[in-house]
Every structure is written in C-alpha cells, then in structure tokens.
Design a protein around this motif. Structure first.
Motif, mmCIF file in Angstrom:
data_model
loop_
_atom_site.group_PDB
_atom_site.id
_atom_site.type_symbol
_atom_site.label_atom_id
_atom_site.label_comp_id
_atom_site.label_asym_id
_atom_site.label_seq_id
_atom_site.Cartn_x
_atom_site.Cartn_y
_atom_site.Cartn_z
ATOM 1 N N ASP A 50 -27.215 -1.556 -25.739
ATOM 2 C CA ASP A 50 -27.000 -2.994 -25.545
ATOM 3 C C ASP A 50 -25.720 -3.257 -24.755
ATOM 4 O OD1 ASP A 50 -29.264 -3.389 -26.970
ATOM 5 O OD2 ASP A 50 -28.308 -4.208 -28.755
ATOM 6 N N ARG A 51 -24.654 -2.557 -25.124
ATOM 7 C CA ARG A 51 -23.379 -2.763 -24.445
ATOM 8 C C ARG A 51 -23.429 -2.279 -23.001
ATOM 9 N NH1 ARG A 51 -19.016 -4.119 -27.531
ATOM 10 N NH2 ARG A 51 -19.388 -4.234 -29.782
ATOM 11 N N TRP A 52 -24.114 -1.184 -22.774
ATOM 12 C CA TRP A 52 -24.218 -0.669 -21.414
ATOM 13 C C TRP A 52 -25.049 -1.606 -20.534
ATOM 14 C CZ3 TRP A 52 -21.733 3.019 -18.776
ATOM 15 C CH2 TRP A 52 -20.937 3.908 -19.516
ATOM 16 N N VAL A 53 -26.130 -2.143 -21.089
ATOM 17 C CA VAL A 53 -26.936 -3.101 -20.334
ATOM 18 C C VAL A 53 -26.090 -4.329 -19.990
ATOM 19 C CG1 VAL A 53 -28.880 -4.719 -20.493
ATOM 20 C CG2 VAL A 53 -29.167 -2.334 -21.190
ATOM 21 N N ALA A 54 -25.285 -4.786 -20.952
ATOM 22 C CA ALA A 54 -24.410 -5.930 -20.688
ATOM 23 C C ALA A 54 -23.411 -5.604 -19.586
ATOM 24 C CB ALA A 54 -23.676 -6.336 -21.968
ATOM 25 N N GLY A 55 -22.850 -4.406 -19.629
ATOM 26 C CA GLY A 55 -21.887 -4.008 -18.608
ATOM 27 C C GLY A 55 -22.519 -3.919 -17.223
ATOM 28 N N ILE A 56 -23.715 -3.342 -17.152
ATOM 29 C CA ILE A 56 -24.406 -3.228 -15.863
ATOM 30 C C ILE A 56 -24.745 -4.619 -15.323
ATOM 31 C CG2 ILE A 56 -26.529 -2.448 -14.754
ATOM 32 C CD1 ILE A 56 -26.499 -0.064 -16.715
ATOM 33 N N ALA A 57 -25.227 -5.491 -16.202
ATOM 34 C CA ALA A 57 -25.593 -6.841 -15.769
ATOM 35 C C ALA A 57 -24.365 -7.613 -15.283
ATOM 36 C CB ALA A 57 -26.275 -7.596 -16.905
ATOM 37 N N ALA A 58 -23.261 -7.500 -15.997
ATOM 38 C CA ALA A 58 -22.037 -8.210 -15.600
ATOM 39 C C ALA A 58 -21.502 -7.678 -14.276
ATOM 40 C CB ALA A 58 -20.980 -8.076 -16.699
ATOM 41 N N THR A 59 -21.460 -6.350 -14.147
ATOM 42 C CA THR A 59 -20.970 -5.750 -12.901
ATOM 43 C C THR A 59 -21.874 -6.105 -11.725
ATOM 44 O OG1 THR A 59 -20.042 -3.903 -14.164
ATOM 45 C CG2 THR A 59 -20.320 -3.595 -11.785
ATOM 46 N N GLY A 60 -23.183 -6.003 -11.939
ATOM 47 C CA GLY A 60 -24.130 -6.342 -10.882
ATOM 48 C C GLY A 60 -24.022 -7.801 -10.462
ATOM 49 N N SER A 61 -23.814 -8.692 -11.421
ATOM 50 C CA SER A 61 -23.655 -10.117 -11.105
ATOM 51 C C SER A 61 -22.440 -10.344 -10.227
ATOM 52 C CB SER A 61 -23.520 -10.931 -12.394
ATOM 53 O OG SER A 61 -24.651 -10.787 -13.212
ATOM 54 N N ALA A 62 -21.329 -9.709 -10.586
ATOM 55 C CA ALA A 62 -20.095 -9.884 -9.823
ATOM 56 C C ALA A 62 -20.251 -9.342 -8.406
ATOM 57 C CB ALA A 62 -18.938 -9.189 -10.536
ATOM 58 N N LEU A 63 -20.862 -8.173 -8.268
ATOM 59 C CA LEU A 63 -21.062 -7.594 -6.938
ATOM 60 C C LEU A 63 -21.983 -8.465 -6.092
ATOM 61 C CD1 LEU A 63 -21.449 -3.796 -7.817
ATOM 62 C CD2 LEU A 63 -19.502 -4.923 -6.714
ATOM 63 N N SER A 64 -23.007 -9.005 -6.702
ATOM 64 C CA SER A 64 -23.940 -9.873 -5.982
ATOM 65 C C SER A 64 -23.234 -11.129 -5.475
ATOM 66 C CB SER A 64 -25.108 -10.259 -6.893
ATOM 67 O OG SER A 64 -26.003 -11.121 -6.253
ATOM 68 N N LEU A 65 -22.371 -11.708 -6.313
ATOM 69 C CA LEU A 65 -21.601 -12.884 -5.887
ATOM 70 C C LEU A 65 -20.693 -12.543 -4.714
ATOM 71 C CD1 LEU A 65 -20.508 -15.771 -6.188
ATOM 72 C CD2 LEU A 65 -18.942 -14.881 -7.951
ATOM 73 N N VAL A 66 -20.017 -11.395 -4.782
ATOM 74 C CA VAL A 66 -19.135 -10.975 -3.687
ATOM 75 C C VAL A 66 -19.932 -10.823 -2.396
ATOM 76 C CG1 VAL A 66 -17.686 -9.097 -2.835
ATOM 77 C CG2 VAL A 66 -17.428 -9.889 -5.193
ATOM 78 N N LEU A 67 -21.127 -10.229 -2.490
ATOM 79 C CA LEU A 67 -21.971 -10.068 -1.310
ATOM 80 C C LEU A 67 -22.359 -11.423 -0.720
ATOM 81 C CD1 LEU A 67 -24.391 -7.144 -2.252
ATOM 82 C CD2 LEU A 67 -22.697 -7.164 -0.407
ATOM 83 N N MET A 68 -22.708 -12.377 -1.581
ATOM 84 C CA MET A 68 -23.071 -13.697 -1.084
ATOM 85 C C MET A 68 -21.908 -14.334 -0.335
ATOM 86 S SD MET A 68 -24.511 -17.099 -3.076
ATOM 87 C CE MET A 68 -26.256 -16.737 -2.866
#
Length: 404
Positions: free
Chosen positions: A178-196
């Motif tokens: 659960d914690r790893w999924v949360a970490g991946i989702a949070a990191t992926g969200s931040a990277l996606s925002l930076v790309l946008m």
C-alpha cells in the motif's frame, strides 16, 4: 468520540467494498459537463474528463489493492478480462455503426478522417495519433473527426495496461505494498505535472492536454487517494467537518467549470488542472467516507445515478451524434438543438447499456475464459477488416492551372 451518522461513516475493512451510489452520480455530473461543453453551454465542462480520470484511478486502485490485501497478488488475466468485457463491446458497436453511417452518408473529409482514426482508436493510442498529426484539440470540435473525443478513452486504457503490472510487481517485491503504491502514485503525479509545465505551448496546449505522460497526474492522484495511507488520513482530517468540506470542494469544482475556458486559461496547464484533480480526489474520498452528507445525497439522486451508470456509452455516442446531427444538418440551434442531440445520445447510450454492455458483462458465459479470448480476437480482426475493406474517397485536388 462518537461519530455523527449523518456526516461520517467508518471506512470498510480491507477486502470489503461497499457500493457508494453518490460516486455513480458523480460520473453523471462529469458526463453532463462534457455534453454541455460540446454543445457550447459550459466553457469548463471539459473538466468532466478530468473528473473521470480521477474516478478511474481511484476505483481501479481500490480494486487492485483489495486484491493484493486478500491474496498478496494481482491476477492480470482476470483484471484485463473484466476491463475488456466492460469496455470493448460498446466501443466496437459504436465504432462499427458510426463508421458505416459516415461512409454511407458523410462528406468525403469526414469519411477520410474516420477511416484514418479508427485503427488508432482500436489500438488505444488515438491521443498519440492526434498529437503526431498536430491536431488541435481546441479547434477540432466542430471539425470532421467523429472519433476525436476518444483520446481520453485511450489515456485510460493505457493506464489499465500499466498500473496493474506495477501493482503486481509491488505486491511481489514489498511487504507493505500500500505504501509503495502511494509512493509511486505521488512521484508519478509530480513528474507528470513537471512534464506538463515544461512541454506546454501557450498558443496550443493540445500536446499537454491529451498526452498520456502529461495527463497521468489526474489518474494517479485518484490512485493516490485510494491508498489507505492517504484515504484514511484525509478521512480523519475531515471527520467532523465532512459535510462542510464536501460542500466547499464541490463548489470550487463547480465554479471552475463555469469560469474556465480552455483557450484563455493558460494557468490550467501550469498547475490548474493538477489542483482540479486534487480537489476531485478529495471529493471522492469524502463521499466514500461520508455517503450521508448533503452533497452525497444529492449525487445519489436516482436520475443522476442512472446517468452515471450509462456514462461510458453516453460518452462514446455523444460526440458522433453531435457531429452527425449538427445544426447545419438539422436546422436547429441553441437549446433546442442541444436537447435533441442529448436525447438521441442518451437513447443510444441506454440501448448500448441494456443490449450490449450488461448482457456481455453479466449474462454471457462465452465472454469469459477461452471463449472470451476467442471473442476478443474475433472482434479485433473484424474491426481491422472494416478499416481495410471500406475504400476512402480520394483527397481533394486543386487545379493550379486555374488559379489566378
């Protein structure tokens, strides 16, 4: 501390999922917003797609994490089988019907784009096809492309292919998935925002609006909200004030849908869409935690719930109906035209749900196991043959000798 039953409810235990009617109503609101946007009545209604993304991320991740907690595993075959039974039948029927109608009665430009876009829809990469063709999203609606709206289905389908694999890897490699999924989702969200922010072109933000990489944060924020770490923390924070928090968050979403315009709101692509996704994720979590609040009861209103239940097919059909029954074709304008195309779209969505979606999902044994695989291959081959068999009209030519 006692809990007010009218404003909050304990989250269901792991492995158990309680249906939340208000989330169906939220889907209904999302598709109504998109329909009003495409008929020219709600400038920010396109944000309904963002709400769909967040909902998909939340619901799919909740399902996957419950499976991980129950079995320490994710059955990719079963997951993909459910997604195919849920999405492909209605899509295949719409693609075939609309293509044949356009080929039979549509103008040459529309026939060409329909036959050109169809295979990319089938492969779930239409958004990248449109980007490669430099198709401007904000200029496209009103053009001859009847499948243009399916870019968002492509984004979701790509998520459905990648996210369960990541969840399976996490389940097998780590003791606290659960914690790893949360970490991946949070990191992926931040990277996606930076790309946008890095890739946005203020003159035409189409690339960042329909690109999977730059829109991933919407789905991933929904996924993040579904993890116990975030969901339970947020539920505790708003426990006493769930009703108030839900009213404020939904009002914020509603105001943005009224005031935002995709072509004159550049801040959307430097953080505005991200903030909208965060607010949508908060609304979803609070509704799931407190389904008896005032806003949740409104969203659970039966007509809204029914609209949400047909929202997938309604989304599939509404844009082809709008294009094929345009004001130029019908001679209707304004709200009269909107009511006509809405009624036709809802009618087609209802037929799709009750004659195609529900029978395949719930009442047909052949759609599962080996029979389901055979049916999937047959449908994919049939669609490929459709694109190949229908001749496209030759491109328009200009006699340069007559110019000047």
């Amino acid at each position: 501390m006692t809990q007010n039953p009218t404003t909050a409810r304990s989250l269901p235990p792991p492995g158990h999922r309680t249906h939340v009617p208000a989330l169906d109503g939220l889907r209904g609101v999302a598709v109504i917003g998109v329909l009003l946007f495409h008929t020219g009545h709600l400038s920010g209604g396109f944000l309904g797609v963002d709400l769909f993304f967040v909902l998909s991320g939340y619901l799919i991740t909740d399902l996957l994490l419950r499976e991980v907690r129950a079995s320490a595993n994710v059955s990719l075959g079963a997951f993909l089988g459910r997604r195919i039974r849920r999405l492909l039948p209605a899509l295949a029927v719409m693609l075939t019907t609309v293509t044949l109608l356009v080929w039979s009665f549509g103008p040459p430009d529309m026939v060409r784009t329909t036959l050109a876009d169809g295979p990319w829809v089938q492969l779930n990469v239409l958004n990248w096809h449109l980007i490669a063709e430099s198709a401007g999203y904000w200029d496209a609606f009103g053009s001859a492309r009847v499948f243009e709206h399916l870019w968002s289905i492509a984004v979701e389908e790509q998520f459905y292919l990648v996210w369960p694999v990541l969840s399976l890897m996490v389940a097998r490699l780590f003791s606290s998935p659960d914690r790893w999924v949360a970490g991946i989702a949070a990191t992926g969200s931040a990277l996606s925002l930076v790309l946008m922010i890095c890739l946005v072109d203020p003159a035409d933000p189409t690339r960042v609006y329909i690109g999977t990489d730059t829109r991933a944060f919407s789905v991933l924020l929904g996924a993040l909200a579904a993890t116990p770490l975030v969901r339970d923390t947020l539920a505790r924070v708003v426990h006493r004030w769930a009703g108030t928090a839900l009213v404020l968050a939904t009002l914020g979403l509603g105001v943005s849908w009224v005031l935002v315009d995709g072509t004159t709101s550049p801040w959307l692509f430097t953080g505005g869409l991200f903030a909208h996704s965060m607010a949508a994720a908060m609304v979803i979590v609070v509704i799931a935690h407190a389904p008896r609040t005032f806003v949740a009861r409104i969203l659970a209103w039966r007509p809204l719930r029914w609209t949400g239940l047909v929202s997938y097919s309604l989304y599939l059909w509404h844009w082809p109906v709008i294009v094929l029954l345009s004001p130029e074709v019908t001679g209707l304008h304004g709200w009269v035209w909107t009511l006509v195309v809405s009624a036709v779209s809802i009618g087609m969505a209802a037929l799709s749900k009750y004659l195609v979606e529900d029978p395949v999902r719930f009442h047909t044994g052949w759609a599962r196991g080996h029979g389901g695989l055979v049916a999937f291959v047959a449908v994919m081959v049939a669609l490929a043959l459709l694109w190949a068999a229908l001749p496209a009209p030759p491109p328009a030519t200009v006699d340069v000798t007559k110019l000047g």
